[in-house]
Design a protein around this motif. Structure first.
Motif, PDB file in Angstrom:
ATOM      1  N   VAL A 165       0.858  -1.183   0.000  1.00  0.00           N
ATOM      2  CA  VAL A 165       0.000   0.000   0.000  1.00  0.00           C
ATOM      3  C   VAL A 165       0.894   1.232   0.000  1.00  0.00           C
ATOM      4  O   VAL A 165       1.836   1.320   0.792  1.00  0.00           O
ATOM      5  CB  VAL A 165      -0.905   0.036   1.244  1.00  0.00           C
ATOM      6  CG1 VAL A 165      -1.754   1.305   1.239  1.00  0.00           C
ATOM      7  CG2 VAL A 165      -1.794  -1.195   1.287  1.00  0.00           C
ATOM      8  N   SER A 166       0.616   2.158  -0.896  1.00  0.00           N
ATOM      9  CA  SER A 166       1.333   3.437  -0.935  1.00  0.00           C
ATOM     10  C   SER A 166       0.399   4.545  -0.464  1.00  0.00           C
ATOM     11  O   SER A 166      -0.831   4.436  -0.561  1.00  0.00           O
ATOM     12  CB  SER A 166       1.821   3.742  -2.356  1.00  0.00           C
ATOM     13  OG  SER A 166       2.778   2.794  -2.778  1.00  0.00           O
ATOM     14  N   TYR A 167       1.006   5.623   0.036  1.00  0.00           N
ATOM     15  CA  TYR A 167       0.238   6.760   0.542  1.00  0.00           C
ATOM     16  C   TYR A 167       0.783   8.041  -0.083  1.00  0.00           C
ATOM     17  O   TYR A 167       1.996   8.172  -0.288  1.00  0.00           O
ATOM     18  CB  TYR A 167       0.338   6.846   2.065  1.00  0.00           C
ATOM     19  CG  TYR A 167      -0.140   5.606   2.780  1.00  0.00           C
ATOM     20  CD1 TYR A 167      -1.477   5.440   3.110  1.00  0.00           C
ATOM     21  CD2 TYR A 167       0.756   4.597   3.122  1.00  0.00           C
ATOM     22  CE1 TYR A 167      -1.920   4.305   3.771  1.00  0.00           C
ATOM     23  CE2 TYR A 167       0.326   3.455   3.780  1.00  0.00           C
ATOM     24  CZ  TYR A 167      -1.006   3.312   4.096  1.00  0.00           C
ATOM     25  OH  TYR A 167      -1.440   2.183   4.743  1.00  0.00           O
ATOM     26  N   PRO A 168      -0.085   9.019  -0.364  1.00  0.00           N
ATOM     27  CA  PRO A 168       0.391  10.270  -0.967  1.00  0.00           C
ATOM     28  C   PRO A 168       1.326  11.067  -0.065  1.00  0.00           C
ATOM     29  O   PRO A 168       2.134  11.849  -0.554  1.00  0.00           O
ATOM     30  CB  PRO A 168      -0.915  11.056  -1.213  1.00  0.00           C
ATOM     31  CG  PRO A 168      -1.996  10.037  -1.209  1.00  0.00           C
ATOM     32  CD  PRO A 168      -1.552   8.976  -0.259  1.00  0.00           C
ATOM     33  N   SER A 169       1.238  10.856   1.244  1.00  0.00           N
ATOM     34  CA  SER A 169       1.951  11.707   2.197  1.00  0.00           C
ATOM     35  C   SER A 169       3.320  11.190   2.605  1.00  0.00           C
ATOM     36  O   SER A 169       4.026  11.860   3.352  1.00  0.00           O
ATOM     37  CB  SER A 169       1.098  11.879   3.464  1.00  0.00           C
ATOM     38  OG  SER A 169       0.858  10.613   4.069  1.00  0.00           O
ATOM     39  N   THR A 170       3.726  10.007   2.128  1.00  0.00           N
ATOM     40  CA  THR A 170       4.994   9.437   2.581  1.00  0.00           C
ATOM     41  C   THR A 170       5.595   8.539   1.514  1.00  0.00           C
ATOM     42  O   THR A 170       4.882   8.010   0.653  1.00  0.00           O
ATOM     43  CB  THR A 170       4.792   8.622   3.877  1.00  0.00           C
ATOM     44  OG1 THR A 170       6.037   8.043   4.280  1.00  0.00           O
ATOM     45  CG2 THR A 170       3.768   7.518   3.676  1.00  0.00           C
ATOM     46  N   ARG A 171       6.908   8.358   1.591  1.00  0.00           N
ATOM     47  CA  ARG A 171       7.597   7.432   0.691  1.00  0.00           C
ATOM     48  C   ARG A 171       7.563   6.002   1.213  1.00  0.00           C
ATOM     49  O   ARG A 171       7.961   5.075   0.496  1.00  0.00           O
ATOM     50  CB  ARG A 171       9.055   7.867   0.508  1.00  0.00           C
ATOM     51  CG  ARG A 171       9.202   9.260  -0.069  1.00  0.00           C
ATOM     52  CD  ARG A 171      10.647   9.591  -0.363  1.00  0.00           C
ATOM     53  NE  ARG A 171      10.774  10.979  -0.828  1.00  0.00           N
ATOM     54  CZ  ARG A 171      11.751  11.413  -1.586  1.00  0.00           C
ATOM     55  NH1 ARG A 171      12.715  10.604  -1.980  1.00  0.00           N
ATOM     56  NH2 ARG A 171      11.779  12.686  -1.962  1.00  0.00           N
ATOM     57  N   LEU A 172       7.139   5.810   2.432  1.00  0.00           N
ATOM     58  CA  LEU A 172       7.090   4.481   3.022  1.00  0.00           C
ATOM     59  C   LEU A 172       5.865   3.727   2.525  1.00  0.00           C
ATOM     60  O   LEU A 172       4.857   4.320   2.151  1.00  0.00           O
ATOM     61  CB  LEU A 172       7.068   4.583   4.544  1.00  0.00           C
ATOM     62  CG  LEU A 172       8.281   5.266   5.186  1.00  0.00           C
ATOM     63  CD1 LEU A 172       8.108   5.336   6.696  1.00  0.00           C
ATOM     64  CD2 LEU A 172       9.580   4.545   4.817  1.00  0.00           C
ATOM     65  N   ILE A 173       5.984   2.404   2.541  1.00  0.00           N
ATOM     66  CA  ILE A 173       4.891   1.550   2.082  1.00  0.00           C
ATOM     67  C   ILE A 173       4.550   0.545   3.180  1.00  0.00           C
ATOM     68  O   ILE A 173       5.313   0.337   4.126  1.00  0.00           O
ATOM     69  CB  ILE A 173       5.247   0.829   0.760  1.00  0.00           C
ATOM     70  CG1 ILE A 173       6.634   0.163   0.829  1.00  0.00           C
ATOM     71  CG2 ILE A 173       5.224   1.808  -0.403  1.00  0.00           C
ATOM     72  CD1 ILE A 173       6.616  -1.263   1.196  1.00  0.00           C
ATOM     73  N   HIS A 174       3.404  -0.075   3.022  1.00  0.00           N
ATOM     74  CA  HIS A 174       2.912  -1.051   3.983  1.00  0.00           C
ATOM     75  C   HIS A 174       2.650  -2.348   3.240  1.00  0.00           C
ATOM     76  O   HIS A 174       1.880  -2.374   2.276  1.00  0.00           O
ATOM     77  CB  HIS A 174       1.625  -0.521   4.643  1.00  0.00           C
ATOM     78  CG  HIS A 174       0.976  -1.477   5.571  1.00  0.00           C
ATOM     79  ND1 HIS A 174      -0.383  -1.501   5.798  1.00  0.00           N
ATOM     80  CD2 HIS A 174       1.498  -2.464   6.363  1.00  0.00           C
ATOM     81  CE1 HIS A 174      -0.668  -2.449   6.666  1.00  0.00           C
ATOM     82  NE2 HIS A 174       0.450  -3.043   7.020  1.00  0.00           N
ATOM     83  N   ARG A 175       3.281  -3.434   3.660  1.00  0.00           N
ATOM     84  CA  ARG A 175       3.065  -4.727   3.016  1.00  0.00           C
ATOM     85  C   ARG A 175       1.719  -5.303   3.438  1.00  0.00           C
ATOM     86  O   ARG A 175       1.351  -5.273   4.617  1.00  0.00           O
ATOM     87  CB  ARG A 175       4.178  -5.705   3.383  1.00  0.00           C
ATOM     88  CG  ARG A 175       3.988  -7.077   2.746  1.00  0.00           C
ATOM     89  CD  ARG A 175       5.067  -8.057   3.130  1.00  0.00           C
ATOM     90  NE  ARG A 175       4.790  -9.365   2.551  1.00  0.00           N
ATOM     91  CZ  ARG A 175       5.571 -10.438   2.688  1.00  0.00           C
ATOM     92  NH1 ARG A 175       6.702 -10.354   3.409  1.00  0.00           N
ATOM     93  NH2 ARG A 175       5.248 -11.590   2.125  1.00  0.00           N
TER      94      ARG A 175
END
Length: 334
Positions: free
Chosen positions: A125-135
């Protein structure tokens, strides 16, 4: 539709959040009802068997893929129109391989099923507010296609970045949905900056998936019955799959790293256009901290997805979709 004009792209007038109406005729309604009644229990049986039991058993990648293909086959998703960019016939080096990234369009839960059946990847999962992702798991990815957009991760989300995820799983392909939320397939939304954490030597494959009929897209969250009806009541569905030439994260170029000649030459001729189209690459609130080399990387991927899908990039994103969903829900309740 005037009340929704703010959720159309200002330049092109494209409305990527409106649901696509079904083309079914009243004359064929008995057939559609019959197909739905027959297929629904079969699909539920396969889905529940897989997610409750089979995914936890050591049936191997081929076994899991076979069950996912069965899930696609029950509702009649039989026709796959596959084309690989730059070649007339498939070539192994032009397909995603382990330790590469797929940057996919996001329009339907079928996206996740198809990618899972072909590549057995890790979903994120990607988010507009961060470069981090969630598996996330395949099941969670399917549910996200039927859920509303999220601008930021929850406080308990286990976040990481693509470089770390690839290092931990070198034999897996990673899927990224850079638009962060689903659309109706008629435009490419503003991107999350998550792709910018890709290692410079890792291949990024833009993949566009489109459907015929197009009513199985799920731009409106929570439309579970509508999605199932459109999916199960039609005799067949066709997936149009287009895979672009791989690109690299050249904002982190290492000495000797290979570049895609097509996109390098194309972008060198389009630098001014890239700088002027920042709002369609990232939301207006998300462009801070993104330098020009990083914008070039996002531009390459976004342009590839738009070209493959025969659509345009739009200056709308997850934040605008949240506003649209609220307005749409209020209107439906009246």
């Amino acid at each position: 539709m005037e009340k929704y004009s703010q959720y159309r792209d200002r330049g092109s007038g494209i409305a990527p959040f409106f649901p696509i109406p079904s083309e079914a005729s009243a004359i064929q309604l008995p057939l559609h009802i019959l197909l739905f009644i027959i297929r629904l229990p079969l699909l539920l049986t396969v889905v529940l068997t897989y997610f409750i039991l089979l995914q936890w058993l050591p049936i191997g990648s081929l076994g899991k893929k076979a069950v996912l293909w069965l899930m696609l086959g029950v509702p009649g998703v039989w026709w796959i129109d596959l084309q690989i960019d730059g070649v007339k016939k498939g070539h192994e080096s032009r397909l995603p391989q382990p330790s590469s990234i797929i940057a996919s369009s996001f329009t339907s839960p079928i996206d996740c099923l198809y990618l899972g059946a072909i590549f057995d990847p890790i979903f994120t999962v990607s988010y507009p507010s961060t470069r981090l992702i969630h598996r996330i798991s395949l099941g969670q990815a399917i549910l996200r296609a039927l859920s509303g957009p999220k601008y930021s991760p929850s406080t308990h989300a286990n976040l990481t970045d693509l470089q770390t995820l690839l290092r931990e799983h070198p034999k897996r392909i990673v899927v990224v949905f850079p638009e962060c939320t689903t659309t109706n397939g008629r435009g490419i939304l503003s991107f999350s900056p998550s792709l910018l954490t890709t290692p410079p030597t890792t291949k990024i494959f833009p993949i566009s998936l489109r459907y015929s009929p197009g009513d199985i897209t799920t731009p409106i969250p929570g439309a579970y019955f509508t999605f199932l009806w459109n999916l199960l009541s039609q005799p067949t569905h066709c997936i149009r799959v287009r895979i672009a030439e791989n690109v690299y994260n050249t904002s982190k170029t290492l000495p000797g790293a290979q570049k895609s000649s097509y996109y390098t030459n194309y972008f060198d001729a389009s630098q001014d256009d890239t700088a002027s189209s920042t709002d369609t690459l990232l939301g207006s609130d998300d462009s801070e901290g993104i330098n020009l080399p990083e914008l070039r990387v996002l531009y390459k991927v976004a342009e590839a997805l738009a070209r493959l899908g025969r659509v345009k990039r739009v200056g709308l994103g997850a934040k605008e979709k949240s506003g649209f969903v609220e307005a749409w829900t209020r209107q439906q309740r009246r």
